[in-house]
Every structure is written in C-alpha cells, then in structure tokens.
Design a protein around this motif. Structure first.
Motif, PDB file in Angstrom:
ATOM      1  N   ARG A   1     -49.382 -94.644 -68.077  1.00 53.04           N
ATOM      2  CA  ARG A   1     -49.622 -95.303 -69.353  1.00 53.04           C
ATOM      3  C   ARG A   1     -50.427 -94.445 -70.313  1.00 53.04           C
ATOM      4  NH1 ARG A   1     -48.463-101.038 -69.012  1.00 53.04           N
ATOM      5  NH2 ARG A   1     -46.269-100.883 -68.462  1.00 53.04           N
ATOM      6  N   GLY A   2     -51.294 -93.595 -69.796  1.00 48.91           N
ATOM      7  CA  GLY A   2     -52.066 -92.790 -70.730  1.00 48.91           C
ATOM      8  C   GLY A   2     -53.088 -91.928 -70.026  1.00 48.91           C
ATOM      9  N   VAL A   3     -53.522 -90.894 -70.719  1.00 42.71           N
ATOM     10  CA  VAL A   3     -54.595 -90.038 -70.228  1.00 42.71           C
ATOM     11  C   VAL A   3     -55.596 -89.919 -71.369  1.00 42.71           C
ATOM     12  CG1 VAL A   3     -55.213 -87.737 -69.428  1.00 42.71           C
ATOM     13  CG2 VAL A   3     -53.026 -88.724 -68.742  1.00 42.71           C
ATOM     14  N   ARG A   4     -56.830 -90.298 -71.116  1.00 45.58           N
ATOM     15  CA  ARG A   4     -57.850 -90.271 -72.170  1.00 45.58           C
ATOM     16  C   ARG A   4     -59.030 -89.414 -71.748  1.00 45.58           C
ATOM     17  NH1 ARG A   4     -54.824 -90.794 -75.353  1.00 45.58           N
ATOM     18  NH2 ARG A   4     -53.463 -92.597 -75.434  1.00 45.58           N
ATOM     19  N   GLY A   5     -59.408 -88.516 -72.615  1.00 40.58           N
ATOM     20  CA  GLY A   5     -60.598 -87.719 -72.358  1.00 40.58           C
ATOM     21  C   GLY A   5     -61.838 -88.518 -72.688  1.00 40.58           C
TER      22      GLY A   5
ATOM     23  N   THR B   1     -54.941 -85.951 -77.977  1.00 41.14           N
ATOM     24  CA  THR B   1     -55.399 -84.625 -78.368  1.00 41.14           C
ATOM     25  C   THR B   1     -54.533 -83.625 -77.612  1.00 41.14           C
ATOM     26  OG1 THR B   1     -56.946 -84.476 -76.543  1.00 41.14           O
ATOM     27  CG2 THR B   1     -57.771 -85.494 -78.566  1.00 41.14           C
ATOM     28  N   PRO B   2     -54.518 -82.353 -78.070  1.00 36.41           N
ATOM     29  CA  PRO B   2     -53.698 -81.371 -77.341  1.00 36.41           C
ATOM     30  C   PRO B   2     -54.055 -81.324 -75.854  1.00 36.41           C
ATOM     31  CG  PRO B   2     -54.414 -80.457 -79.425  1.00 36.41           C
ATOM     32  CD  PRO B   2     -55.104 -81.785 -79.295  1.00 36.41           C
ATOM     33  N   LEU B   3     -55.331 -81.432 -75.524  1.00 43.76           N
ATOM     34  CA  LEU B   3     -55.720 -81.392 -74.110  1.00 43.76           C
ATOM     35  C   LEU B   3     -55.166 -82.616 -73.379  1.00 43.76           C
ATOM     36  CD1 LEU B   3     -57.287 -80.201 -71.713  1.00 43.76           C
ATOM     37  CD2 LEU B   3     -59.266 -81.560 -72.446  1.00 43.76           C
ATOM     38  N   GLU B   4     -55.302 -83.775 -74.005  1.00 45.22           N
ATOM     39  CA  GLU B   4     -54.785 -84.998 -73.371  1.00 45.22           C
ATOM     40  C   GLU B   4     -53.282 -84.908 -73.163  1.00 45.22           C
ATOM     41  OE1 GLU B   4     -58.045 -88.261 -75.022  1.00 45.22           O
ATOM     42  OE2 GLU B   4     -56.177 -87.885 -76.120  1.00 45.22           O
ATOM     43  N   ALA B   5     -52.593 -84.358 -74.161  1.00 40.54           N
ATOM     44  CA  ALA B   5     -51.140 -84.224 -74.029  1.00 40.54           C
ATOM     45  C   ALA B   5     -50.794 -83.306 -72.865  1.00 40.54           C
ATOM     46  CB  ALA B   5     -50.545 -83.688 -75.325  1.00 40.54           C
ATOM     47  N   ARG B   6     -51.577 -82.238 -72.726  1.00 41.09           N
ATOM     48  CA  ARG B   6     -51.350 -81.296 -71.625  1.00 41.09           C
ATOM     49  C   ARG B   6     -51.604 -81.988 -70.275  1.00 41.09           C
ATOM     50  NH1 ARG B   6     -48.798 -78.198 -68.847  1.00 41.09           N
ATOM     51  NH2 ARG B   6     -49.863 -76.680 -67.534  1.00 41.09           N
ATOM     52  N   LEU B   7     -52.695 -82.736 -70.206  1.00 38.46           N
ATOM     53  CA  LEU B   7     -53.035 -83.414 -68.956  1.00 38.46           C
ATOM     54  C   LEU B   7     -52.027 -84.512 -68.632  1.00 38.46           C
ATOM     55  CD1 LEU B   7     -56.917 -83.692 -69.333  1.00 38.46           C
ATOM     56  CD2 LEU B   7     -55.604 -82.038 -67.981  1.00 38.46           C
ATOM     57  N   ARG B   8     -51.542 -85.154 -69.675  1.00 37.21           N
ATOM     58  CA  ARG B   8     -50.540 -86.203 -69.488  1.00 37.21           C
ATOM     59  C   ARG B   8     -49.258 -85.592 -68.922  1.00 37.21           C
ATOM     60  NH1 ARG B   8     -47.964 -91.075 -72.416  1.00 37.21           N
ATOM     61  NH2 ARG B   8     -50.001 -91.847 -72.971  1.00 37.21           N
ATOM     62  N   GLU B   9     -48.957 -84.401 -69.419  1.00 40.92           N
ATOM     63  CA  GLU B   9     -47.776 -83.695 -68.932  1.00 40.92           C
ATOM     64  C   GLU B   9     -47.939 -83.370 -67.440  1.00 40.92           C
ATOM     65  OE1 GLU B   9     -45.354 -79.831 -70.595  1.00 40.92           O
ATOM     66  OE2 GLU B   9     -46.984 -80.655 -71.794  1.00 40.92           O
ATOM     67  N   LEU B  10     -49.150 -82.907 -67.086  1.00 38.96           N
ATOM     68  CA  LEU B  10     -49.416 -82.563 -65.686  1.00 38.96           C
ATOM     69  C   LEU B  10     -49.352 -83.800 -64.796  1.00 38.96           C
ATOM     70  CD1 LEU B  10     -52.410 -80.110 -66.193  1.00 38.96           C
ATOM     71  CD2 LEU B  10     -50.198 -79.522 -65.172  1.00 38.96           C
ATOM     72  N   ALA B  11     -50.022 -84.859 -65.245  1.00 33.85           N
ATOM     73  CA  ALA B  11     -50.037 -86.091 -64.445  1.00 33.85           C
ATOM     74  C   ALA B  11     -48.638 -86.679 -64.379  1.00 33.85           C
ATOM     75  CB  ALA B  11     -51.012 -87.101 -65.049  1.00 33.85           C
TER      76      ALA B  11
ATOM     77  N   VAL C   1     -45.128 -87.006 -74.825  1.00 30.68           N
ATOM     78  CA  VAL C   1     -45.694 -87.962 -75.777  1.00 30.68           C
ATOM     79  C   VAL C   1     -45.109 -89.349 -75.546  1.00 30.68           C
ATOM     80  CG1 VAL C   1     -46.156 -88.393 -78.214  1.00 30.68           C
ATOM     81  CG2 VAL C   1     -45.800 -86.065 -77.402  1.00 30.68           C
ATOM     82  N   ASP C   2     -43.886 -89.386 -75.067  1.00 34.25           N
ATOM     83  CA  ASP C   2     -43.226 -90.672 -74.896  1.00 34.25           C
ATOM     84  C   ASP C   2     -43.394 -91.245 -73.492  1.00 34.25           C
ATOM     85  OD1 ASP C   2     -40.359 -90.200 -77.035  1.00 34.25           O
ATOM     86  OD2 ASP C   2     -42.360 -90.968 -77.406  1.00 34.25           O
ATOM     87  N   ALA C   3     -44.104 -90.495 -72.657  1.00 33.91           N
ATOM     88  CA  ALA C   3     -44.142 -90.908 -71.251  1.00 33.91           C
ATOM     89  C   ALA C   3     -44.736 -92.293 -71.073  1.00 33.91           C
ATOM     90  CB  ALA C   3     -44.933 -89.898 -70.431  1.00 33.91           C
ATOM     91  N   GLY C   4     -45.523 -92.732 -72.023  1.00 32.79           N
ATOM     92  CA  GLY C   4     -46.138 -94.043 -71.876  1.00 32.79           C
ATOM     93  C   GLY C   4     -45.197 -95.176 -72.207  1.00 32.79           C
ATOM     94  N   GLY C   5     -43.988 -94.903 -72.613  1.00 27.90           N
ATOM     95  CA  GLY C   5     -43.044 -95.968 -72.861  1.00 27.90           C
ATOM     96  C   GLY C   5     -43.270 -96.636 -74.210  1.00 27.90           C
TER      97      GLY C   5
END
Lengths: 217, 238
Positions: free
Chosen positions: A87-91, A57-67, A44-48
């Motif tokens: 900076r972010g992952v947006r569905g 969303t839970p999916l975005e958080a998961r994808l952000r974790e992967l990326a 959640v904090d990866a974007g600084g």
C-alpha cells in the motif's frame, strides 16, 4: 498465533499513514519519481486505486520499488506490487521507514513472511529501521492484481481471477474460467477452496487436467 | 477503544476463534480431501478475523490462551463439538449467514469494526456459499444424509436465538438482522427439502448465555486442548 509482524495499527485506514504529518512534503509532480510513463506495473501505481495520497519522494519511490519487487512467498511468480498488497512506503526520518501491507485474506499466513522479506530487503539497502504495518481498509480485491500479474498467473498454470463487474455479488458465477493448460473455457468447479485461501480447485473438461483458480474476492 | 467496543471485539473475536478451532478439528478426519482443505481454509479465515478483533481488545495471545472459560464471550453455538459432517455443515449455515449479515451491517458504518467487516464479509460470502451447497446436496441427497441433516437442524436450532442478543458496543437493528437471517436460512432449508425446526429459539430449554460467559460442558474440554501448549510452555517460540 505468532506475532511477528506489528499489528498495532490494524484498523488505521490507508488515508492516514503513520507520521504523515511529520514527513517533509514533496512538492514535485509524480513524474519526478518515475522514469517512464505510468503503467499498471510502475512503482508509482503499485498501491492500486487509492488516490489522494501524498506523492512519494524519490527515496520512497525507490524503496517502494524494492519492497514491491519482493516475491510473494506462496506464489513466487508474482511480486508483492503485482499482487497489489503493497500500500505504501513512507519515510519517517533518516534511515527509518514504515511499509504498509494489506492482506489478501484476513487470515493469510504469508503476511508475516512478506513482512520479514521486506524488512530484509530494505535492511540490505541501508535502511536500518523498517516497520511493516498491516492495513485493512480499503479491503484488498482481486481487481488489485496487475495485468502483468494476471499474465504471470496464467503462465504459471493458475487461472487468474475474473474482473468484478458492477452489480455482481462477491461470488461471481457467470463468466467461465479458462483452463490455463489448454485454453478451453469448458471447466468445472471441484472445490471452492484449494491449497491456499485465495484459490479454488477446478478441472478442465476438455483436457481433464485439474488446476487452481485464483478466485475472485 | 472504549469499554463497550472492547466487549464487542471480544464477543465477535471469540466467536471467530472458537469456531476456527472447532473446524480445525476436522483436519485429518474430513470425508474427502477437498472438504478437509475447505474446512481448514474457512478456519483460517476465521482465525484471521479473530486475530484482528482480539488485538483490538488486548494482546491476542493472552486473550486466546490465558483466559478461563467464564471469560470467553462466544456464542454457545460455535463451541458445540463438530459432531458428524452434517452437524458441522448445519452450524456453518447458521453461523455464516449470521456473520455475513452482521459484517455487512458493520461494514457500512464508521465504527471500530468497519474496516475488518468490509474485508471479512467478502470472505464469509464463500463460507455461506459452501454451507448452502452442502445443505442442498445433503438435505436433498440420500435417505441417510437427509436424516442426519434433519437431526442436526433440530439439535442446533435452540442455539440460534442467542445470535441476536444485542451486543454492547454494536449499534444494530438486531430484530431486523434476525428477520433476514430467518428468511435466508428458511429458504435454504426448504430448497434442501428439510423441515424448518419448530422448536423454540428463545426462553426455557434454549441456549443463550455465552455472551455472559456461561458455556456448555464441551467448551471446557475444547479450551483445555486449545490452551494446553501455550500454558505448558509460556513464551515459547520457534
């Protein structure tokens, strides 16, 4: 000049992600996408330090974790999340996401490899349509490197950047840089530029070993 | 992008692109390995800026590789051959101080260049630092290094007035920018025991039509080399 990554959205700021108005608004509190207490390295904090963004969303958080877990192509000890460039992952819709990356340096040649690696990882996890865009604002700073990232840099033999202090210029000279090999603070600058744009070359006066310093930006 | 913003993107983008190429010419020729790496790093920063700026104005590759000489809007200063190391350093001093002031101003606004300027000004701070250190070291160095630095200052001085010609699309106080530039550069030259050139910076006998597409003779040869591969193999990739 290879135009691998899509650069059409160069100057859009992080406050206006593409399709921000199209995506379903998540109403859950941040805790619903995080399994532990938010720390400096939690996805959640990866974007600084960018506040005010829509909650993942839970999916975005998961994808952000992967990326975010993709290793940096030039400093593979660090992940992109630890480097602070994700900076972010947006569905945008089913199977379609936009990933926002910011370069460390404007001319960073690793950016295209990062984009390709993220695309591959997300493809492998069932997202067919991945678009990686570059955002410049707010400008990346070495303060965006996480505490864990700094620890790994030092362990890898690269002196981590010193934190910016209020009022100092962009080229701080005051604090000493510690030798990553012997820990001595007696080190000297050999060159402000080293093997990559983000590093300076120093030498330890005590153990005489040369080393790279992730210079402050 | 409006037409004037487009023109400004070209002017700034061409400055960065052309100087990047000139600095890249040092690869394999710099006096010491560290300097080779330093100049290549600075060139890379400039190339990154050029890519962003030219992409604002159109297709970056088409603009870089398929324009004719008269369509480029860069300053004549950046297109001059690198010369000896002293000349390259003096140009770095003149240009990086200019770029730091210019980007510093643009970063505070909300125009189309604010995001890039805010990012690039931090990189340019290192370019200025590099140029200043070398100016001090060479100016206040040996007789030979002092002589070469003096010669480079005299030769490039007439190209420096052009930097402060207002660029369409950039709403800046150019006179104030020029005052600050003169103050910074004069300060460094004096500390380096170099004489601030007395020659003119504007009017007859000075350079100053790069922004209008008029360039000096070496620029054509530089472009021929820079564009040769792309023009010989259109659309090639690897």
């Amino acid at each position: 000049m290879v135009t691998g990554a899509r650069r059409t959205d160069e100057l859009r700021t992080a406050d206006a992600p593409p399709g921000a108005g199209d995506r379903p608004v998540s109403t859950g509190p941040p805790d619903t996408v995080s399994t532990g207490p938010p720390g400096p390295d939690s996805p959640v904090d990866a974007g600084g330090p960018r506040a005010g963004k829509p909650v993942d969303t839970p999916l975005e958080a998961r994808l952000r974790e992967l990326a975010g877990a993709v290793p940096d192509p030039e400093l593979p000890v660090l992940t992109l999340a630890e480097l602070g460039v994700l900076r972010g992952v947006r569905g945008l819709g089913p199977g379609s996401v936009v990933v926002e990356l910011t370069p460390t340096y404007t001319g960073c040649p690793a950016l295209e490899t990062m984009a390709a690696d993220i695309e591959r990882v997300l493809h492998d996890h069932g997202i067919p349509d991945v678009s990686v865009v570059t955002v410049l604002s707010p400008a990346w700073s070495t303060d965006d490197i996480s505490a864990e990232g700094r620890r790994k840099l030092a362990e890898f033999g690269i002196a981590p950047p010193r934190p910016h202090t209020a009022g100092s210029g962009p080229v701080p000279l005051a604090l000493s840089v510690r030798c990553p090999h012997c820990g001595s603070t007696e080190t000297e600058l050999l060159s402000r530029f080293s093997s990559t744009a983000c590093k300076a070359l120093r030498r330890c006066v005590s153990c005489r070993e040369p080393f790279d310093h992730f210079k402050e930006l | 992008m409006t037409t004037t913003a487009n023109a400004a993107a070209l002017a700034l983008g061409d400055d960065a692109l052309v100087l990047s190429h000139r600095l890249g010419e040092w690869a394999g020729h710099a006096p010491v390995l560290e300097e080779e790496v330093a100049l290549a790093n600075i060139a890379l920063d400039l190339l990154g800026q050029a890519r962003v700026l030219l992409s604002l104005a159109g297709d970056e590759d088409e603009l870089a590789y398929l324009r004719e000489e008269r369509s480029f809007r860069n300053l004549q200063l950046v297109e001059q051959p690198g010369g000896d190391f002293a000349r390259t350093i003096v140009r770095q001093l003149f240009f990086s101080v200019y770029q730091r002031l210019l980007y510093g101003e643009l970063a505070t606004g909300s125009g189309p260049f604010a995001a890039l300027a805010a990012k690039a000004v931090k990189e340019v701070a290192y370019h200025v630092d590099h140029a200043e250190h070398w100016t001090l070291r060479l100016g206040d160095g040996t007789e030979e290094s002092h002589r070469r630095m003096s010669r480079a200052c005299e030769e490039l001085w007439r190209f420096t007035g052009e930097m402060f010609q207002p660029v369409d699309g950039l709403d800046l106080d150019w006179r104030a920018l020029e005052r600050e530039w003169l103050e910074s550069v004069t300060g460094v030259l004096e500390r380096a025991t170099l004489t601030v050139p007395e020659g003119p910076r504007s009017g007859a006998w000075t350079a100053g039509a790069g922004r209008q597409g008029v360039h000096t003779e070496p620029f054509g040869r530089m472009l021929a080399e820079m564009q040769h591969l792309h023009r010989s193999h259109p659309g090639a990739s690897w």
